[in-house]
Structure formats: C-alpha cells, structure tokens
Design a protein around this motif. Structure first.
Motif, PDB file in Angstrom:
ATOM      1  N   TYR A  17       0.828  -1.210   0.000  1.00  0.00           N
ATOM      2  CA  TYR A  17       0.000   0.000   0.000  1.00  0.00           C
ATOM      3  C   TYR A  17       0.862   1.258   0.000  1.00  0.00           C
ATOM      4  CZ  TYR A  17      -4.151  -2.799   1.154  1.00  0.00           C
ATOM      5  OH  TYR A  17      -5.181  -3.686   1.125  1.00  0.00           O
ATOM      6  N   VAL A  20       2.376   1.789  -3.458  1.00  0.00           N
ATOM      7  CA  VAL A  20       1.385   2.320  -4.395  1.00  0.00           C
ATOM      8  C   VAL A  20       1.143   3.807  -4.129  1.00  0.00           C
ATOM      9  CG1 VAL A  20      -1.028   2.184  -5.119  1.00  0.00           C
ATOM     10  CG2 VAL A  20       0.286   0.099  -4.813  1.00  0.00           C
ATOM     11  N   ALA A  21       1.058   4.193  -2.857  1.00  0.00           N
ATOM     12  CA  ALA A  21       0.880   5.608  -2.518  1.00  0.00           C
ATOM     13  C   ALA A  21       2.066   6.431  -2.998  1.00  0.00           C
ATOM     14  CB  ALA A  21       0.694   5.766  -1.011  1.00  0.00           C
ATOM     15  N   CYS A  24       1.881   6.829  -6.754  1.00  0.00           N
ATOM     16  CA  CYS A  24       0.860   7.813  -7.152  1.00  0.00           C
ATOM     17  C   CYS A  24       1.410   9.229  -7.084  1.00  0.00           C
ATOM     18  CB  CYS A  24      -0.367   7.710  -6.249  1.00  0.00           C
ATOM     19  SG  CYS A  24      -1.433   6.335  -6.614  1.00  0.00           S
ATOM     20  N   ILE A  25       2.094   9.543  -6.009  1.00  0.00           N
ATOM     21  CA  ILE A  25       2.649  10.888  -5.865  1.00  0.00           C
ATOM     22  C   ILE A  25       3.804  11.091  -6.841  1.00  0.00           C
ATOM     23  CG2 ILE A  25       3.819  12.455  -4.275  1.00  0.00           C
ATOM     24  CD1 ILE A  25       0.833  12.205  -3.836  1.00  0.00           C
ATOM     25  N   ALA A  27       4.004   9.696  -9.779  1.00  0.00           N
ATOM     26  CA  ALA A  27       3.346   9.877 -11.075  1.00  0.00           C
ATOM     27  C   ALA A  27       2.786  11.285 -11.193  1.00  0.00           C
ATOM     28  CB  ALA A  27       2.236   8.842 -11.251  1.00  0.00           C
ATOM     29  N   LEU A  28       2.342  11.825 -10.084  1.00  0.00           N
ATOM     30  CA  LEU A  28       1.821  13.192 -10.081  1.00  0.00           C
ATOM     31  C   LEU A  28       2.885  14.152 -10.576  1.00  0.00           C
ATOM     32  CD1 LEU A  28      -0.296  15.323  -9.237  1.00  0.00           C
ATOM     33  CD2 LEU A  28       0.726  15.267  -6.977  1.00  0.00           C
ATOM     34  N   ASN A  86      -0.388  15.114   2.150  1.00  0.00           N
ATOM     35  CA  ASN A  86      -1.182  14.942   0.934  1.00  0.00           C
ATOM     36  C   ASN A  86      -2.436  15.811   0.958  1.00  0.00           C
ATOM     37  OD1 ASN A  86       0.038  13.043  -1.002  1.00  0.00           O
ATOM     38  ND2 ASN A  86       0.049  11.678   0.768  1.00  0.00           N
ATOM     39  N   LEU A 115      -4.713  12.376  -7.746  1.00  0.00           N
ATOM     40  CA  LEU A 115      -3.667  11.474  -7.257  1.00  0.00           C
ATOM     41  C   LEU A 115      -3.369  11.623  -5.763  1.00  0.00           C
ATOM     42  CD1 LEU A 115      -1.294  11.288 -10.313  1.00  0.00           C
ATOM     43  CD2 LEU A 115      -2.729   9.495  -9.394  1.00  0.00           C
ATOM     44  N   ILE A 118      -5.975   9.481  -4.058  1.00  0.00           N
ATOM     45  CA  ILE A 118      -5.681   8.051  -4.185  1.00  0.00           C
ATOM     46  C   ILE A 118      -4.561   7.666  -3.226  1.00  0.00           C
ATOM     47  CG2 ILE A 118      -4.837   6.275  -5.779  1.00  0.00           C
ATOM     48  CD1 ILE A 118      -6.214   7.919  -8.032  1.00  0.00           C
ATOM     49  N   SER A 119      -3.550   8.517  -3.125  1.00  0.00           N
ATOM     50  CA  SER A 119      -2.448   8.259  -2.204  1.00  0.00           C
ATOM     51  C   SER A 119      -2.934   8.223  -0.754  1.00  0.00           C
ATOM     52  CB  SER A 119      -1.379   9.333  -2.377  1.00  0.00           C
ATOM     53  OG  SER A 119      -0.336   9.150  -1.474  1.00  0.00           O
TER      54      SER A 119
END
Length: 144
Positions: A17, A20-21, A24-25, A27-28, A86, A115, A118-119
């Motif tokens: 988890y 993945v978080a 996401c950041i 990718a942001l 976040n 994003l 989601i994070s």
C-alpha cells in the motif's frame, strides 16, 4: 543463498500500500500536470517550489516509512504525517485551480488533482494493516 530480511517485508500488505501511494505521488510529479487551461498548457507548473517540496516530502516520508518496517508505531506516525502532507498538497491544488486568472477559458482539471486522494486512500489502508499487525503482536504477547 541467504537474502536480507528487508526483502521479505515486501510481502506485507502495508508495504505494498505504501509503495502504491508513493508511486501515485511520483506519477503526479512525473507524468500528469495538475491543471491545464483550454489550450492544454499547464497552468500550475511542476517546477513550483511549494508543489515540488510537498511532493518530495511525501515521497521521502513513504520511503522512510517503508524502510522502518521493524518499528510499526513509527510507520504509523510517518503515514499519518504523509496523509496530512497529501491533504495540504490537495488543498494547494484546489486553491490554485479556483484562483486561476482568466476563467473565461474553461480550465480542465487533470488526473493530477485526484492522485493525492488516491495516495491518501492507500496510506489509510496501510495504517489499518499496521494497526492490525500491532494488535496481533499485542495479543500474542498477552498469551505468553
């Protein structure tokens, strides 16, 4: 062949988890602009120091949290700080998208604004898994 214990911590669900978080950041910052105008030009630049600092701090907290897998309470606190970070990042995106000049052109909000949400969801799931592990350890200690 003997592998270090840290490699096996990737099988813990909270580590997945947190990864993945973190992705996401990441990718942001790397792929998605947060807000574009109608012409497709990024209005909120990726090079802004505040946004870059918040993204970097969030990724750094996630990495530190993953590496401190032996200290569940510290992981829990670091994830809470990351959730707050976040929310601040999300607030910056919302504030900047609402105060754009020239709103006659319809501004198009990209996936970058979603994003951080989601994070946050994945960090909350990681904290629930950490809490479950901590409760399991405490229950085993009571039986001894």
């Amino acid at each position: 062949m003997h592998l270090p214990n840290g490699i096996f911590m990737l099988q813990r669900v909270q580590t997945v988890y947190m990864i993945v978080a973190m992705l996401c950041i990441g990718a942001l910052y790397l792929w998605f602009p947060s807000v574009e105008d109608a012409a497709g030009i990024a209005v909120i630049e990726r090079s802004e120091p505040l946004v870059f600092g918040l993204i970097f701090a969030s990724i750094a907290l996630a990495v530190i949290s993953i590496l401190t897998y032996k200290k569940r309470q510290l992981q829990f606190v670091l994830n809470r700080l990351n959730i707050i970070l976040n929310f601040v990042l999300l607030g910056v995106f919302v504030y900047r998208s609402l105060t754009l000049s020239g709103e006659t052109l319809v501004s198009e909000k990209g996936i970058g604004v979603l994003l951080p949400i989601i994070s946050i969801v994945f960090l909350v799931l990681a904290n629930k898994a950490i809490k479950r592990d901590e409760d399991l350890v405490k229950s085993v200690d009571r039986l001894r």
